[in-house]
Write an enzyme that holds these catalytic residues in place. Structure first.
Site, PDB file in Angstrom:
ATOM      1  N   PRO A   2      -1.869  20.882  10.790  1.00  0.00           N
ATOM      2  CA  PRO A   2      -1.008  19.652  10.605  1.00  0.00           C
ATOM      3  C   PRO A   2      -0.213  19.478  12.031  1.00  0.00           C
ATOM      4  CG  PRO A   2      -0.461  20.980   8.699  1.00  0.00           C
ATOM      5  CD  PRO A   2      -1.415  21.807   9.554  1.00  0.00           C
ATOM      6  N   GLU A   3      -0.499  18.833  12.964  1.00  0.00           N
ATOM      7  CA  GLU A   3       0.330  18.350  13.834  1.00  0.00           C
ATOM      8  C   GLU A   3       0.247  16.572  13.666  1.00  0.00           C
ATOM      9  OE1 GLU A   3       0.120  20.088  17.728  1.00  0.00           O
ATOM     10  OE2 GLU A   3      -1.039  21.738  16.763  1.00  0.00           O
ATOM     11  N   LYS A  58       5.599  14.905  12.449  1.00  0.00           N
ATOM     12  CA  LYS A  58       4.769  15.230  11.407  1.00  0.00           C
ATOM     13  C   LYS A  58       5.620  14.819  10.035  1.00  0.00           C
ATOM     14  CE  LYS A  58       4.610  19.073  14.763  1.00  0.00           C
ATOM     15  NZ  LYS A  58       4.974  20.457  14.714  1.00  0.00           N
ATOM     16  N   ARG A 239       6.156  30.962  20.362  1.00  0.00           N
ATOM     17  CA  ARG A 239       4.530  30.958  19.706  1.00  0.00           C
ATOM     18  C   ARG A 239       3.578  31.323  20.688  1.00  0.00           C
ATOM     19  NH1 ARG A 239       5.135  29.450  14.689  1.00  0.00           N
ATOM     20  NH2 ARG A 239       3.252  28.650  14.661  1.00  0.00           N
TER      21      ARG A 239
END
Length: 250
Positions: A2-3, A58, A239
């Site tokens: 999910p983005e 989101k 990240r």
DNA sequence: AGCATTGTTTCACA
DNA sequence: TTGTGAAACAATGC
């Protein structure tokens, strides 16, 4: 997955169940439904109908009519919205609505980092990354000493960019993920916004962030799809990050 | 076995 | 006080 593009797909899934009467709610997962106790969300929703589905970045929320509460939803790291599908194995349906007539909508999330909450507080969430205007984008993104990628990932600055969409966008805009955000020129910021909108639009149309042009190369040993240079890999903004050291210097 | 993970929040520190 | 970065969270897959 999910983005922003996946969240938009989830919003569209929710729209399929608008108007149906809710006859049961599974809110037994006290982590996904925190801080609610089991039965609290059910008590708020049973007998009502979802009337509209919304998204910023989101973050999702669903209205239940003028006098009803809002239902907030987030897909977390691995969630999706399953509509009228058989119940998932294990307890992977972390939250679910059942409708009159047998239909069903579930937050299906193997990782369990999704959220379902009544009356969500999204006041800290920035403007949607695909909708934000040029001047607001310049002002919000083009500041601070943090690396540009960290700035893009900050949902309070602009909402919707995740790890993969950030790498895709920075590659398309030919900007280094490590450059301090406040050092970008106005021209670079405008280019970044243009490529972000294009990458997001493409991902929504093609079925998700993993369909991006940069994505097939985004792995150990990958090379730049434009110039063939071996990609660099490092942790940026907390990240794992891939970029082309030739096209995206800095 | 150990490590990484497409997200968010909280906490420590400058 | 504000901004930044790392850790924690839960569970799965390589």
């Amino acid at each position: 997955m999910p983005e922003l593009p996946e969240a938009e797909r989830a919003r569209q899934q929710i729209e399929r169940v608008l108007g149906r009467e809710i006859v049961a709610v599974d809110d037994r997962d006290t982590y996904v439904c925190r801080p609610h106790a089991p039965g609290e969300i059910a008590a708020a929703l049973v007998g009502r109908r979802l009337t509209s589905a919304h998204r910023r970045g989101k973050f999702l929320w669903v209205e239940t009519g003028d006098d009803g509460p809002e239902l907030g939803l987030h897909l977390g790291m691995a969630g999706r919205i399953a509509v009228d599908e058989p119940e998932a194995p294990r307890h992977w349906d972390r939250f679910a609505l059942e409708f009159a007539g047998g239909g069903r909508m579930a937050l299906r999330d193997r990782r369990r980092l999704g959220r379902a909450v009544i009356e969500p507080d999204y006041s800290h969430v920035g403007p949607d990354a695909a909708e934000v205007g040029r001047d607001v984008f310049r002002e919000r993104v083009g500041r601070g000493s943090a690396p540009l990628k960290a700035r893009l990932l900050d949902q309070g600055v602009i909402a919707g960019v995740g790890n993969l969409l950030a790498d895709e966008t920075l590659w398309r805009a030919k900007l280094s993920p490590k450059v301090p955000a406040g050092e970008l020129s106005v021209e670079e910021l405008d280019r970044l916004r243009r490529e972000l909108r294009a990458a997001t639009r493409d991902a929504i149309r093609n079925g998700g962030v993993h369909t991006g042009r940069f994505m097939p190369s985004r792995e150990k040993g990958g090379t730049c799809p434009r110039c063939g240079t071996p990609l660099a890999r490092d942790t940026v903004g907390g990240r794992t990050t891939y970029w082309c050291p030739r096209d995206q210097p800095g």
